[in-house]
Design a protein around this motif. Structure first.
Motif, PDB file in Angstrom:
ATOM      1  N   GLU A  88      73.344  59.464 -19.519  1.00 41.75           N
ATOM      2  CA  GLU A  88      73.800  58.590 -18.430  1.00 41.75           C
ATOM      3  C   GLU A  88      74.715  59.347 -17.584  1.00 41.75           C
ATOM      4  O   GLU A  88      74.947  59.133 -16.305  1.00 41.75           O
ATOM      5  CB  GLU A  88      73.838  57.123 -18.777  1.00 41.75           C
ATOM      6  N   MET A  89      75.730  59.955 -18.014  1.00 44.13           N
ATOM      7  CA  MET A  89      76.959  60.352 -17.305  1.00 44.13           C
ATOM      8  C   MET A  89      76.513  61.046 -16.532  1.00 44.13           C
ATOM      9  O   MET A  89      76.986  61.298 -14.987  1.00 44.13           O
ATOM     10  CB  MET A  89      77.808  60.829 -18.397  1.00 44.13           C
ATOM     11  N   ALA A  90      75.380  62.285 -16.681  1.00 42.26           N
ATOM     12  CA  ALA A  90      75.241  63.220 -15.650  1.00 42.26           C
ATOM     13  C   ALA A  90      74.458  62.670 -14.570  1.00 42.26           C
ATOM     14  O   ALA A  90      74.596  63.000 -13.396  1.00 42.26           O
ATOM     15  CB  ALA A  90      74.514  64.264 -16.575  1.00 42.26           C
ATOM     16  N   VAL A  91      73.506  61.551 -14.831  1.00 38.27           N
ATOM     17  CA  VAL A  91      73.010  60.956 -13.977  1.00 38.27           C
ATOM     18  C   VAL A  91      73.768  60.316 -12.959  1.00 38.27           C
ATOM     19  O   VAL A  91      73.691  60.476 -11.824  1.00 38.27           O
ATOM     20  CB  VAL A  91      71.729  60.224 -14.442  1.00 38.27           C
ATOM     21  N   PHE A  92      74.639  59.512 -13.545  1.00 39.22           N
ATOM     22  CA  PHE A  92      75.687  58.510 -12.311  1.00 39.22           C
ATOM     23  C   PHE A  92      76.721  59.496 -11.884  1.00 39.22           C
ATOM     24  O   PHE A  92      76.971  59.282 -10.656  1.00 39.22           O
ATOM     25  CB  PHE A  92      76.150  57.360 -13.270  1.00 39.22           C
ATOM     26  N   ASP A  93      77.120  60.638 -12.710  1.00 43.93           N
ATOM     27  CA  ASP A  93      78.105  61.533 -11.943  1.00 43.93           C
ATOM     28  C   ASP A  93      77.399  62.574 -10.903  1.00 43.93           C
ATOM     29  O   ASP A  93      78.238  63.145 -10.182  1.00 43.93           O
ATOM     30  CB  ASP A  93      78.792  61.965 -12.828  1.00 43.93           C
ATOM     31  N   ASN A  94      76.130  62.703 -10.968  1.00 46.13           N
ATOM     32  CA  ASN A  94      75.298  63.827 -10.504  1.00 46.13           C
ATOM     33  C   ASN A  94      76.099  65.170 -10.861  1.00 46.13           C
ATOM     34  O   ASN A  94      76.500  65.897  -9.876  1.00 46.13           O
ATOM     35  CB  ASN A  94      75.495  63.642  -8.818  1.00 46.13           C
ATOM     36  N   ALA A  95      76.353  65.380 -12.255  1.00 40.14           N
ATOM     37  CA  ALA A  95      77.044  66.543 -12.450  1.00 40.14           C
ATOM     38  C   ALA A  95      76.171  67.070 -13.716  1.00 40.14           C
ATOM     39  O   ALA A  95      75.190  66.741 -14.247  1.00 40.14           O
ATOM     40  CB  ALA A  95      78.541  65.902 -13.113  1.00 40.14           C
ATOM     41  N   PRO A  96      76.544  68.526 -14.025  1.00 42.28           N
ATOM     42  CA  PRO A  96      76.053  69.055 -15.122  1.00 42.28           C
ATOM     43  C   PRO A  96      76.211  68.290 -16.611  1.00 42.28           C
ATOM     44  O   PRO A  96      77.266  67.475 -16.578  1.00 42.28           O
ATOM     45  CB  PRO A  96      76.653  70.478 -15.383  1.00 42.28           C
ATOM     46  N   ARG A  97      75.169  68.321 -17.262  1.00 43.48           N
ATOM     47  CA  ARG A  97      75.329  67.825 -18.659  1.00 43.48           C
ATOM     48  C   ARG A  97      76.641  68.307 -19.340  1.00 43.48           C
ATOM     49  O   ARG A  97      77.164  69.157 -19.420  1.00 43.48           O
ATOM     50  CB  ARG A  97      74.306  68.150 -19.543  1.00 43.48           C
ATOM     51  N   SER A  98      77.347  67.404 -19.883  1.00 40.15           N
ATOM     52  CA  SER A  98      78.733  67.496 -20.245  1.00 40.15           C
ATOM     53  C   SER A  98      78.577  67.899 -21.934  1.00 40.15           C
ATOM     54  O   SER A  98      79.546  68.238 -22.600  1.00 40.15           O
ATOM     55  CB  SER A  98      79.769  66.490 -20.326  1.00 40.15           C
ATOM     56  N   ALA A  99      77.628  67.622 -22.616  1.00 39.67           N
ATOM     57  CA  ALA A  99      77.207  67.786 -24.009  1.00 39.67           C
ATOM     58  C   ALA A  99      75.655  68.343 -24.122  1.00 39.67           C
ATOM     59  O   ALA A  99      74.807  67.814 -23.336  1.00 39.67           O
ATOM     60  CB  ALA A  99      77.563  66.486 -24.776  1.00 39.67           C
TER      61      ALA A  99
END
Length: 127
Positions: A88-99
């Motif tokens: 969910e973090m990458a989807v909500f932040d529109n950022a690359p996967r952090s893990a």
């Protein structure tokens, strides 16, 4: 639990904050947006650094979350099981996967695309 009509259960949906305050009628309207995915043990769901386009709810099984160390080895951080949420973090932040996420056992998931998440967030803020 997989349902014969292949729709996510409302109780599993409520694990997402996005749906935690929805009425049963509203949840029913959103159920069709979720897609089902089966992931055999050892298969990657996503890798660190990739574009995050989906978020996942674990219905059955477990996903191991890890990060890449400087030497290239994966460092396991946590195992997330039934009812857990990953990606969910990458989807909500529109950022690359952090893990990185990999099936720790045979796993059944439900996922929402980032497009659907944005649409739901927009609908929720206008309601």
């Amino acid at each position: 639990m997989v349902h014969s009509n292949n729709l996510i259960s409302a109780s599993l949906m409520k694990n997402l904050k996005l749906f935690s305050t929805q009425t049963e009628k509203e949840l029913e309207e959103f159920r069709a947006l979720f897609k089902n995915k089966k992931l055999p043990k050892g298969i990657y769901l996503f890798k660190e650094g990739e574009k995050g386009t989906e978020m996942y709810l674990i219905e059955k099984g477990a996903v191991e979350i890890s990060i890449r160390q400087q030497d290239g080895q994966e460092l396991p951080l946590v195992k997330i099981g039934n009812g857990g949420i990953v990606g969910e973090m990458a989807v909500f932040d529109n950022a690359p996967r952090s893990a990185t996420a990999k099936a720790a056992e045979d796993t059944e998931l439900w996922y929402l695309t980032g497009f659907d998440v944005d649409r739901l967030r927009t609908q929720g803020s206008s309601a």
